[in-house]
Design a protein around this motif. Structure first.
Motif, PDB file in Angstrom:
ATOM      1  N   ALA A 258       6.563  19.661   3.167  1.00  0.00           N
ATOM      2  CA  ALA A 258       7.101  18.500   2.435  1.00  0.00           C
ATOM      3  C   ALA A 258       8.375  17.979   3.084  1.00  0.00           C
ATOM      4  N   SER A 259       8.446  18.078   4.418  1.00  0.00           N
ATOM      5  CA  SER A 259       9.623  17.611   5.142  1.00  0.00           C
ATOM      6  C   SER A 259       9.302  17.556   6.633  1.00  0.00           C
ATOM      7  N   VAL A 260      10.193  16.903   7.382  1.00  0.00           N
ATOM      8  CA  VAL A 260      10.091  16.879   8.848  1.00  0.00           C
ATOM      9  C   VAL A 260      11.464  17.213   9.407  1.00  0.00           C
ATOM     10  N   ALA A 261      11.606  18.409   9.968  1.00  0.00           N
ATOM     11  CA  ALA A 261      12.874  18.811  10.572  1.00  0.00           C
ATOM     12  C   ALA A 261      12.987  18.225  11.968  1.00  0.00           C
ATOM     13  N   SER A 262      14.217  18.024  12.427  1.00  0.00           N
ATOM     14  CA  SER A 262      14.419  17.474  13.769  1.00  0.00           C
ATOM     15  C   SER A 262      13.939  18.440  14.852  1.00  0.00           C
ATOM     16  N   SER A 263      13.761  19.696  14.484  1.00  0.00           N
ATOM     17  CA  SER A 263      13.285  20.706  15.438  1.00  0.00           C
ATOM     18  C   SER A 263      11.826  21.073  15.215  1.00  0.00           C
ATOM     19  N   GLN A 264      11.114  20.278  14.408  1.00  0.00           N
ATOM     20  CA  GLN A 264       9.736  20.639  14.079  1.00  0.00           C
ATOM     21  C   GLN A 264       8.877  20.778  15.333  1.00  0.00           C
ATOM     22  N   GLY A 265       8.181  21.915  15.443  1.00  0.00           N
ATOM     23  CA  GLY A 265       7.312  22.179  16.584  1.00  0.00           C
ATOM     24  C   GLY A 265       8.011  22.813  17.759  1.00  0.00           C
ATOM     25  N   SER A 266       9.344  22.918  17.712  1.00  0.00           N
ATOM     26  CA  SER A 266      10.084  23.457  18.851  1.00  0.00           C
ATOM     27  C   SER A 266       9.664  24.892  19.169  1.00  0.00           C
ATOM     28  N   GLY A 267       9.323  25.130  20.424  1.00  0.00           N
ATOM     29  CA  GLY A 267       8.921  26.460  20.868  1.00  0.00           C
ATOM     30  C   GLY A 267       7.459  26.787  20.637  1.00  0.00           C
ATOM     31  N   ALA A 268       6.726  25.892  19.963  1.00  0.00           N
ATOM     32  CA  ALA A 268       5.327  26.177  19.650  1.00  0.00           C
ATOM     33  C   ALA A 268       4.449  26.254  20.892  1.00  0.00           C
ATOM     34  N   ILE A 269       4.867  25.564  21.965  1.00  0.00           N
ATOM     35  CA  ILE A 269       4.016  25.506  23.155  1.00  0.00           C
ATOM     36  C   ILE A 269       3.824  26.888  23.773  1.00  0.00           C
ATOM     37  N   PHE A 270       4.795  27.784  23.589  1.00  0.00           N
ATOM     38  CA  PHE A 270       4.654  29.132  24.137  1.00  0.00           C
ATOM     39  C   PHE A 270       3.555  29.895  23.418  1.00  0.00           C
ATOM     40  N   THR A 271       3.513  29.781  22.096  1.00  0.00           N
ATOM     41  CA  THR A 271       2.447  30.406  21.326  1.00  0.00           C
ATOM     42  C   THR A 271       1.102  29.786  21.657  1.00  0.00           C
ATOM     43  N   VAL A 272       1.096  28.471  21.865  1.00  0.00           N
ATOM     44  CA  VAL A 272      -0.144  27.755  22.206  1.00  0.00           C
ATOM     45  C   VAL A 272      -0.717  28.278  23.520  1.00  0.00           C
ATOM     46  N   PHE A 273       0.121  28.385  24.536  1.00  0.00           N
ATOM     47  CA  PHE A 273      -0.365  28.897  25.817  1.00  0.00           C
ATOM     48  C   PHE A 273      -0.767  30.360  25.709  1.00  0.00           C
ATOM     49  N   ALA A 274      -0.037  31.133  24.918  1.00  0.00           N
ATOM     50  CA  ALA A 274      -0.395  32.538  24.730  1.00  0.00           C
ATOM     51  C   ALA A 274      -1.786  32.664  24.135  1.00  0.00           C
ATOM     52  N   ALA A 275      -2.066  31.881  23.093  1.00  0.00           N
ATOM     53  CA  ALA A 275      -3.374  31.935  22.450  1.00  0.00           C
ATOM     54  C   ALA A 275      -4.477  31.491  23.400  1.00  0.00           C
ATOM     55  N   ALA A 276      -4.208  30.430  24.168  1.00  0.00           N
ATOM     56  CA  ALA A 276      -5.218  29.928  25.106  1.00  0.00           C
ATOM     57  C   ALA A 276      -5.522  30.956  26.190  1.00  0.00           C
ATOM     58  N   VAL A 277      -4.473  31.584  26.726  1.00  0.00           N
ATOM     59  CA  VAL A 277      -4.668  32.541  27.815  1.00  0.00           C
ATOM     60  C   VAL A 277      -5.427  33.773  27.345  1.00  0.00           C
ATOM     61  N   ILE A 278      -5.001  34.364  26.225  1.00  0.00           N
ATOM     62  CA  ILE A 278      -5.702  35.559  25.763  1.00  0.00           C
ATOM     63  C   ILE A 278      -7.087  35.218  25.233  1.00  0.00           C
ATOM     64  N   GLY A 279      -7.305  33.922  24.919  1.00  0.00           N
ATOM     65  CA  GLY A 279      -8.629  33.487  24.494  1.00  0.00           C
ATOM     66  C   GLY A 279      -9.562  33.175  25.651  1.00  0.00           C
ATOM     67  N   GLY A 280      -9.068  33.341  26.893  1.00  0.00           N
ATOM     68  CA  GLY A 280      -9.925  33.181  28.064  1.00  0.00           C
ATOM     69  C   GLY A 280      -9.946  31.806  28.679  1.00  0.00           C
ATOM     70  N   VAL A 281      -9.056  30.908  28.264  1.00  0.00           N
ATOM     71  CA  VAL A 281      -9.002  29.573  28.862  1.00  0.00           C
ATOM     72  C   VAL A 281      -8.220  29.657  30.169  1.00  0.00           C
ATOM     73  N   SER A 282      -8.827  29.196  31.248  1.00  0.00           N
ATOM     74  CA  SER A 282      -8.194  29.284  32.559  1.00  0.00           C
ATOM     75  C   SER A 282      -7.098  28.243  32.717  1.00  0.00           C
ATOM     76  N   LEU A 283      -5.967  28.675  33.250  1.00  0.00           N
ATOM     77  CA  LEU A 283      -4.877  27.736  33.511  1.00  0.00           C
ATOM     78  C   LEU A 283      -5.161  26.863  34.724  1.00  0.00           C
ATOM     79  N   ASN A 284      -6.170  27.226  35.515  1.00  0.00           N
ATOM     80  CA  ASN A 284      -6.540  26.426  36.680  1.00  0.00           C
ATOM     81  C   ASN A 284      -7.668  25.451  36.382  1.00  0.00           C
ATOM     82  N   GLY A 285      -8.170  25.458  35.151  1.00  0.00           N
ATOM     83  CA  GLY A 285      -9.189  24.502  34.753  1.00  0.00           C
ATOM     84  C   GLY A 285     -10.597  24.963  35.029  1.00  0.00           C
TER      85      GLY A 285
END
Length: 341
Positions: A258-285
């Motif tokens: 019920a709000s939008v902080a100025s830092s919303q989503g900050s740092g989430a990309i690290f978790t996103v890449f972690a999930a993708a990598v351990i899920g078997g998605v190749s970083l080279n495509g």
């Protein structure tokens, strides 16, 4: 005279046999994280009797739904052979701009320029615009995707901080909070949106020509272009779609809080890449699956939930997420004989 048949695979059938084996192996890789997930569930049941309750498991799924959409968006971009670091900033900027334009004057710098019912469409349009700029710079001008999206990450984060003056937007309209608070058939709508998005993504990658072409482009863009695939248009659409999904993710998160902080989503990309990598998605495509990406983020959130019940401080979660990534990479190397790339 009895006719004898050579039971060995004939040359004509060998290619189809190899394809079948590759498909079977790919399906096994999709489910590679199920044993660790089952193990974590068993451990959680021993750690706390509250772990396997409907309330707790629902809370876990709701908490991971918004970032699950980010993992889906990033997985599509990675499969095409690119990457998008700006998704975490889009999560904050899209609903932030919507709140800025629709909130009454005097409330968190609201401009009251647009009726509140337009908040969700505005957020989605912002997502589309961010994706279009990324596509123009990366595909149109041929700039490096990592550098462009890193610059966009910083720019979008600064823009959100500027329009909000570093404060938190609150007093969101009902349309903005709906996806974060509603229940459909007794299940939070955020879970439905996340699961349905993955289902559509899986079907698109498997049955649509544009979806299948992502793997060809990610594997070898020149060969895909020679085969008649419109690589530039496809990659551009992927960037636009990924940013649109990120905007939807931001709407869900803002609705839940019920709000939008100025830092919303900050740092989430690290978790996103972690999930993708351990899920078997190749970083080279060219390799990966959305099922694997989904189980990757599910595993990370289940681990965090078990650790919370065990009394482990949240300050340790980043360390443990990194340790999980390294452990999965080592296991993949030992079991398959090849490292994740």
């Amino acid at each position: 005279m009895t006719e004898t048949r050579d039971t060995r695979t004939s040359p004509a059938r060998a290619p189809s046999t190899r394809v079948s084996r590759r498909l079977a192996l790919a399906r096994l890789r999709d489910l590679a994280l199920l044993p660790p997930i089952v193990l974590i569930v068993i451990v959680g049941a021993f750690v706390s009797p509250s772990f396997l309750t409907r309330t707790n498991l629902t809370d876990v799924l709701v908490s991971m739904s918004w970032i699950g959409l980010l993992v889906l968006a990033e997985a599509l971009v990675l499969i095409s052979g690119k990457m998008d670091l700006s998704l975490e900033s889009t999560v904050g900027l899209a609903p932030g701009v919507a709140a800025w334009l629709t909130l009454p004057k005097g409330i968190n710098h609201g401009l009251d320029l647009v009726p509140p019912q337009w908040a969700v469409p505005i957020a989605l349009v912002v997502g589309l615009a961010v994706g279009a700029v990324n596509a123009l710079l990366i595909v149109g001008l041929g700039l490096n995707a990592f550098i462009v999206t890193l610059g966009m990450l910083i720019t979008l984060r600064g823009l959100l901080t500027g329009i909000s003056s570093g404060q938190t937007f609150f007093g969101m309209s009902g349309s903005m909070t709906y996806l974060g608070t509603a229940n459909w058939f007794g299940i939070p709508s955020a879970i439905w949106v996340c699961v349905l998005a993955y289902a559509v993504g899986v079907l698109a990658l498997r049955y649509l020509r544009a979806g299948r072409s992502l793997f060809a482009i990610g594997g070898n863009a020149e060969a895909a272009r020679a085969a008649g695939i419109r690589t530039d248009r496809t990659v551009a659409l992927v960037f636009v779609l990924a940013s649109l999904i990120a905007a939807l993710s931001g709407i869900m998160l803002s609705g839940h809080l019920a709000s939008v902080a100025s830092s919303q989503g900050s740092g989430a990309i690290f978790t996103v890449f972690a999930a993708a990598v351990i899920g078997g998605v190749s970083l080279n495509g060219g390799r990966g699956s959305l099922v694997g990406a989904f189980t990757g983020i599910l595993l990370l959130y289940l681990v965090q939930n078990v650790l919370t019940f065990a009394g482990v401080s949240g300050e340790w979660f980043d360390f443990l997420n990194g340790a999980i990534i390294l452990a999965v990479l080592i296991v993949q190397r030992v079991v398959t004989g090849r490292a994740q790339d």
